[in-house]
Write a protein that holds these residues in place. Structure first.
Motif, short mmCIF file in Angstrom:
data_model
loop_
_atom_site.label_atom_id
_atom_site.label_comp_id
_atom_site.label_asym_id
_atom_site.label_seq_id
_atom_site.Cartn_x
_atom_site.Cartn_y
_atom_site.Cartn_z
N UNK A 95 38.05 -20.31 -40.94
CA UNK A 95 38.94 -19.82 -41.99
C UNK A 95 39.85 -18.70 -41.53
N UNK A 96 39.86 -18.41 -40.23
CA UNK A 96 40.76 -17.38 -39.69
C UNK A 96 41.65 -17.99 -38.62
N UNK A 97 41.03 -18.61 -37.63
CA UNK A 97 41.78 -19.24 -36.56
C UNK A 97 42.14 -20.67 -36.93
N UNK A 137 29.54 -17.31 -45.93
CA UNK A 137 28.81 -16.21 -45.30
C UNK A 137 28.84 -16.33 -43.77
N UNK A 138 28.63 -17.55 -43.27
CA UNK A 138 28.67 -17.77 -41.82
C UNK A 138 30.02 -18.27 -41.34
N UNK A 139 30.94 -18.58 -42.26
CA UNK A 139 32.29 -19.05 -41.93
C UNK A 139 32.27 -20.29 -41.04
N UNK A 140 31.30 -21.15 -41.28
CA UNK A 140 31.21 -22.42 -40.57
C UNK A 140 31.69 -23.51 -41.54
N UNK A 141 32.98 -23.60 -41.69
CA UNK A 141 33.55 -24.50 -42.69
C UNK A 141 33.27 -25.96 -42.36
#
Length: 332
Positions: free
Chosen positions: A68-70, A295-299
């Motif tokens: 969700x960032x890169x 929470x873990x940003x593992x989309x």
């Protein structure tokens, strides 16, 4: 002077003498299709924006590594392999979700139908009983869950106190892995007022002439329910089961709040509490989706879990809607 019939037919067939019947019919059909599309456009737009696009995006991100960032990068089936074979909590979460779907949906439908039958048979005070059974459903999910956890508190809760007065040693409810899911089922049965209202409406819509004919044939209460009531309300039962399955597959708030409150861990700003207390017995797949995605940003892995839920819900729905499943009459 009027032209002969053959001359008039030839003039109608010549180009420029007017639109052909086939062309006029085609234009009418096109105008009709445009009108239909115009009326369907609100639904088509809503379906595309809120279902079609999210579903396609979920499938797309399930094959990507995305935090969700890169920018997302293609990783193939790595997310699927991680979720289905390497993720340790996927099995318990899927089992808990399926258990709640089977037990909670069946008991809620049976309990709601039973209360609806009782209320429709009451001669006086119908409004009071209908309101009393429906009010718990209006309680906010978080507030209702917090109140239920305190009621079933093994040390200070009034439920175990009352059981102790009659010589019964009450369980530890939400603090026991064997009783945590049954406690959530009790919470679901407490708020069964929505199904009660739906079943009451369907029961009151059963033709009275059929009951009168059954009385003349000497049918008992069970026979009248089996041969008169049940065939009339099977579409409503199917609706209740299908919507219950879909809602329970998304079961999140009550299980998460109950586990956090029962664990006794203080929850404050910035605190992260692992869901599933006690011993992962209240962990559901939607909780894992939130944990992985936000929470873990593992989309990517979160999208895989979402697709697994979607496939299971669709498979169960299609199975229930088959005519030989018992909820749809074969002649319909």
């Amino acid at each position: 002077m009027a032209l002969p019939l053959s001359s008039r037919a030839g003039a109608a067939a010549r180009p420029g003498s007017g639109a052909a019947p086939g062309t006029t019919l085609k234009r009418k059909r096109n105008r009709h299709r445009l009108k239909v599309l115009g009326f369907l456009s609100p639904w088509l737009i809503g379906f595309s924006v809120f279902f079609g696009y999210p579903l396609i995006a979920t499938v797309y991100f399930s094959f990507m590594h995305y935090n969700q960032i890169q920018q997302p990068t293609f990783v193939g089936l790595k997310n699927w392999k991680y979720v289905l074979s390497q993720m340790p909590l996927f099995g318990p979460a899927l089992w808990n979700t399926i258990w709640l779907v089977v037990v909670m949906v069946a008991l809620r439908v049976a309990f709601g139908l039973g209360i609806g039958l009782l209320v429709t048979k009451v001669k006086t005070g119908v409004g009071f009983f209908r309101t009393a059974f429906y009010l718990p459903y209006l309680a906010p999910p978080v507030a209702a869950t917090v109140a239920f956890v305190f009621l079933l508190n093994p040390s200070t809760g009034p439920v175990n106190r009352v059981l102790g007065w009659v010589g019964i040693s009450g369980p530890t409810w939400f603090n026991d892995p064997n009783w945590a899911k049954p406690s959530l089922v009790l919470l679901g049965l407490w708020g069964v007022g929505d199904l009660m209202v739906i079943f009451m409406a369907s029961l009151l819509n059963v033709p009275k002439e059929q009951y009168e004919a059954a009385d003349l044939d000497g049918a008992g209460a069970w026979s009248k329910f089996r041969y008169v009531t049940w065939p009339s309300i099977t579409p409503i039962v199917l609706f209740a089961v299908v919507t219950g399955v879909v809602q329970t597959m998304q079961y999140y708030t009550q299980a998460l709040v109950a586990g956090k409150i029962a664990s006794g861990v203080s929850i404050g700003p910035g605190s992260v509490v692992q869901p599933g207390y006690p011993d992962h017995s209240t962990l559901t797949v939607p909780q894992l989706v939130y944990q992985l995605g936000f929470q873990n940003f593992n989309t990517g892995a979160a999208c895989v879990l979402s697709l697994v839920l979607f496939v299971i819900a669709m498979a169960v729905t299609l199975l229930l809607m088959r005519k030989n499943a018992g909820l749809i009459p074969a002649e319909d």
